[in-house]
Structures are given as structure tokens and as C-alpha cells.
Design a protein around this motif. Structure first.
Motif, mmCIF file in Angstrom:
data_model
loop_
_atom_site.group_PDB
_atom_site.id
_atom_site.type_symbol
_atom_site.label_atom_id
_atom_site.label_comp_id
_atom_site.label_asym_id
_atom_site.label_seq_id
_atom_site.Cartn_x
_atom_site.Cartn_y
_atom_site.Cartn_z
ATOM 1 N N ASP A 132 -12.121 -17.909 -9.020
ATOM 2 C CA ASP A 132 -13.153 -17.646 -8.019
ATOM 3 C C ASP A 132 -14.023 -16.456 -8.406
ATOM 4 O OD1 ASP A 132 -12.162 -19.750 -6.582
ATOM 5 O OD2 ASP A 132 -11.114 -18.513 -5.096
ATOM 6 N N VAL A 133 -13.399 -15.401 -8.922
ATOM 7 C CA VAL A 133 -14.161 -14.222 -9.346
ATOM 8 C C VAL A 133 -15.070 -14.585 -10.511
ATOM 9 C CG1 VAL A 133 -13.941 -11.954 -10.435
ATOM 10 C CG2 VAL A 133 -12.530 -12.521 -8.469
ATOM 11 N N GLN A 134 -14.555 -15.346 -11.461
ATOM 12 C CA GLN A 134 -15.360 -15.749 -12.610
ATOM 13 C C GLN A 134 -16.547 -16.603 -12.160
ATOM 14 O OE1 GLN A 134 -14.651 -14.424 -15.449
ATOM 15 N NE2 GLN A 134 -16.363 -15.353 -16.501
ATOM 16 N N ALA A 135 -16.323 -17.498 -11.201
ATOM 17 C CA ALA A 135 -17.418 -18.321 -10.691
ATOM 18 C C ALA A 135 -18.450 -17.464 -9.964
ATOM 19 C CB ALA A 135 -16.869 -19.400 -9.762
ATOM 20 N N ALA A 136 -17.990 -16.446 -9.242
ATOM 21 C CA ALA A 136 -18.911 -15.567 -8.533
ATOM 22 C C ALA A 136 -19.739 -14.737 -9.507
ATOM 23 C CB ALA A 136 -18.134 -14.652 -7.583
ATOM 24 N N ARG A 137 -19.178 -14.428 -10.660
ATOM 25 C CA ARG A 137 -19.907 -13.619 -11.647
ATOM 26 C C ARG A 137 -21.015 -14.397 -12.340
ATOM 27 N NH1 ARG A 137 -14.907 -10.408 -14.502
ATOM 28 N NH2 ARG A 137 -14.591 -8.947 -12.800
ATOM 29 N N THR A 138 -20.987 -15.717 -12.247
ATOM 30 C CA THR A 138 -22.033 -16.504 -12.898
ATOM 31 C C THR A 138 -23.364 -16.342 -12.183
ATOM 32 O OG1 THR A 138 -21.486 -18.486 -11.638
ATOM 33 C CG2 THR A 138 -20.410 -18.205 -13.794
ATOM 34 N N GLY A 139 -23.342 -15.892 -10.914
ATOM 35 C CA GLY A 139 -24.580 -15.577 -10.204
ATOM 36 C C GLY A 139 -25.337 -16.775 -9.688
ATOM 37 N N ARG A 140 -24.651 -17.778 -9.199
ATOM 38 C CA ARG A 140 -25.337 -18.955 -8.673
ATOM 39 C C ARG A 140 -25.499 -18.876 -7.155
ATOM 40 N NH1 ARG A 140 -22.113 -23.820 -10.786
ATOM 41 N NH2 ARG A 140 -20.801 -22.485 -12.022
ATOM 42 N N GLN A 141 -25.786 -17.698 -6.622
ATOM 43 C CA GLN A 141 -25.980 -17.565 -5.185
ATOM 44 C C GLN A 141 -27.351 -18.127 -4.825
ATOM 45 O OE1 GLN A 141 -25.074 -14.861 -7.067
ATOM 46 N NE2 GLN A 141 -22.982 -14.563 -6.428
ATOM 47 N N LEU A 142 -27.416 -18.842 -3.716
ATOM 48 C CA LEU A 142 -28.675 -19.432 -3.275
ATOM 49 C C LEU A 142 -29.563 -18.397 -2.590
ATOM 50 C CD1 LEU A 142 -27.353 -22.814 -1.850
ATOM 51 C CD2 LEU A 142 -28.410 -22.385 -4.071
ATOM 52 N N VAL A 143 -28.952 -17.471 -1.857
ATOM 53 C CA VAL A 143 -29.695 -16.449 -1.137
ATOM 54 C C VAL A 143 -29.289 -15.094 -1.709
ATOM 55 C CG1 VAL A 143 -30.131 -15.446 1.135
ATOM 56 C CG2 VAL A 143 -29.678 -17.881 0.938
ATOM 57 N N PRO A 144 -30.271 -14.280 -2.137
ATOM 58 C CA PRO A 144 -29.925 -12.966 -2.694
ATOM 59 C C PRO A 144 -29.219 -12.084 -1.657
ATOM 60 C CG PRO A 144 -32.242 -13.479 -3.092
ATOM 61 C CD PRO A 144 -31.703 -14.537 -2.188
ATOM 62 N N THR A 145 -28.387 -11.201 -2.141
ATOM 63 C CA THR A 145 -27.616 -10.323 -1.268
ATOM 64 C C THR A 145 -28.526 -9.437 -0.432
ATOM 65 O OG1 THR A 145 -25.862 -10.331 -2.907
ATOM 66 C CG2 THR A 145 -25.759 -8.620 -1.233
ATOM 67 N N TRP A 146 -29.594 -8.913 -1.032
ATOM 68 C CA TRP A 146 -30.487 -8.028 -0.289
ATOM 69 C C TRP A 146 -31.139 -8.768 0.875
ATOM 70 C CZ3 TRP A 146 -35.555 -9.341 0.286
ATOM 71 C CH2 TRP A 146 -36.100 -10.222 -0.634
ATOM 72 N N LEU A 147 -31.428 -10.051 0.716
ATOM 73 C CA LEU A 147 -32.029 -10.824 1.794
ATOM 74 C C LEU A 147 -31.019 -11.057 2.917
ATOM 75 C CD1 LEU A 147 -34.465 -12.329 2.877
ATOM 76 C CD2 LEU A 147 -33.706 -14.335 1.601
ATOM 77 N N MET A 148 -29.776 -11.324 2.563
ATOM 78 C CA MET A 148 -28.744 -11.501 3.602
ATOM 79 C C MET A 148 -28.530 -10.197 4.362
ATOM 80 S SD MET A 148 -26.045 -14.269 2.033
ATOM 81 C CE MET A 148 -25.012 -13.070 1.307
ATOM 82 N N ALA A 149 -28.557 -9.051 3.659
ATOM 83 C CA ALA A 149 -28.406 -7.752 4.315
ATOM 84 C C ALA A 149 -29.586 -7.487 5.246
ATOM 85 C CB ALA A 149 -28.283 -6.653 3.266
ATOM 86 N N LEU A 150 -30.792 -7.832 4.812
ATOM 87 C CA LEU A 150 -31.981 -7.644 5.645
ATOM 88 C C LEU A 150 -31.896 -8.505 6.910
ATOM 89 C CD1 LEU A 150 -34.837 -6.447 5.991
ATOM 90 C CD2 LEU A 150 -35.685 -8.465 4.765
ATOM 91 N N LEU A 151 -31.483 -9.762 6.757
ATOM 92 C CA LEU A 151 -31.340 -10.635 7.927
ATOM 93 C C LEU A 151 -30.283 -10.113 8.896
ATOM 94 C CD1 LEU A 151 -31.570 -14.143 6.237
ATOM 95 C CD2 LEU A 151 -33.266 -13.049 7.704
ATOM 96 N N LEU A 152 -29.183 -9.614 8.367
ATOM 97 C CA LEU A 152 -28.149 -9.038 9.223
ATOM 98 C C LEU A 152 -28.672 -7.816 9.969
ATOM 99 C CD1 LEU A 152 -25.220 -8.959 10.206
ATOM 100 C CD2 LEU A 152 -24.676 -7.582 8.186
ATOM 101 N N ALA A 153 -29.411 -6.947 9.270
ATOM 102 C CA ALA A 153 -29.969 -5.753 9.911
ATOM 103 C C ALA A 153 -30.959 -6.138 11.008
ATOM 104 C CB ALA A 153 -30.638 -4.869 8.863
ATOM 105 N N LEU A 154 -31.814 -7.135 10.740
ATOM 106 C CA LEU A 154 -32.765 -7.582 11.765
ATOM 107 C C LEU A 154 -32.051 -8.170 12.975
ATOM 108 C CD1 LEU A 154 -35.528 -9.227 9.563
ATOM 109 C CD2 LEU A 154 -35.712 -7.124 10.909
ATOM 110 N N PHE A 155 -31.022 -8.945 12.737
ATOM 111 C CA PHE A 155 -30.259 -9.545 13.823
ATOM 112 C C PHE A 155 -29.599 -8.456 14.681
ATOM 113 C CE2 PHE A 155 -26.189 -11.175 15.423
ATOM 114 C CZ PHE A 155 -26.645 -12.201 16.228
ATOM 115 N N LEU A 156 -28.928 -7.520 14.016
ATOM 116 C CA LEU A 156 -28.265 -6.442 14.759
ATOM 117 C C LEU A 156 -29.277 -5.558 15.478
ATOM 118 C CD1 LEU A 156 -25.438 -5.402 12.286
ATOM 119 C CD2 LEU A 156 -25.231 -6.697 14.405
ATOM 120 N N GLY A 157 -30.404 -5.268 14.827
ATOM 121 C CA GLY A 157 -31.447 -4.464 15.469
ATOM 122 C C GLY A 157 -31.996 -5.155 16.707
#
Length: 70
Positions: free
Chosen positions: A36-61
Motif C-alpha cells: 500500500d505504501v509503495q502504491a501511494a508513493r507512485t503518486g496516482r492521486q486524482l485530487v492534489p493534497t493541497w486542494l483537499m486541504a483547501l476544501l476542508l478549510a472552506l468547509f470548516l470555516g
């Protein structure tokens, strides 16, 4: 080895190479985590981490704003 169900193979993972002992639960878990860690390191995320953090901050705000203004 005997099977607990008639018609089922004795070892569901197939034959093992000569001299290889069966793996324990901890070893299988460790291998699965490594995969699982090796698969996560390949970087095939559909949504960038910074965008998910921004959406979470907007939701909480927005949620805090609603609580304060009520």
C-alpha cells in the motif's frame, strides 16, 4: 493438510516452494502495508493534497461561520 470444506483445496494460496514456512498474520499484514505504501508513493492521486486541504478549510470555516451567526 485437511480441508474444512469438501471439494476445496487444502491450501487456498496454492503450493509453497520447498522449505518455505507458512506466513503468519503479522507477516502478511506487514507485506500488505508495504504494498500500500509503495502504491501511494507512485503518486496516482486524482485530487492534489493541497486542494483537499483547501476544501476542508472552506468547509470548516463555513460551518464555524454558520454557528457564530446563528
Amino acid at each position: 493438510m485437511t480441508s474444512s470444506h469438501p471439494g476445496q483445496p487444502a491450501d487456498p494460496h496454492g503450493p509453497r516452494p520447498q522449505g518455505e514456512a507458512p506466513k503468519g498474520r503479522a507477516d502478511r499484514r506487514r507485506e500488505r502495508i508495504r504494498r500500500d505504501v509503495q502504491a501511494a508513493r507512485t503518486g496516482r492521486q486524482l485530487v492534489p493534497t493541497w486542494l483537499m486541504a483547501l476544501l476542508l478549510a472552506l468547509f470548516l470555516g463555513g460551518w464555524i461561520y454558520l454557528i457564530i451567526t446563528k
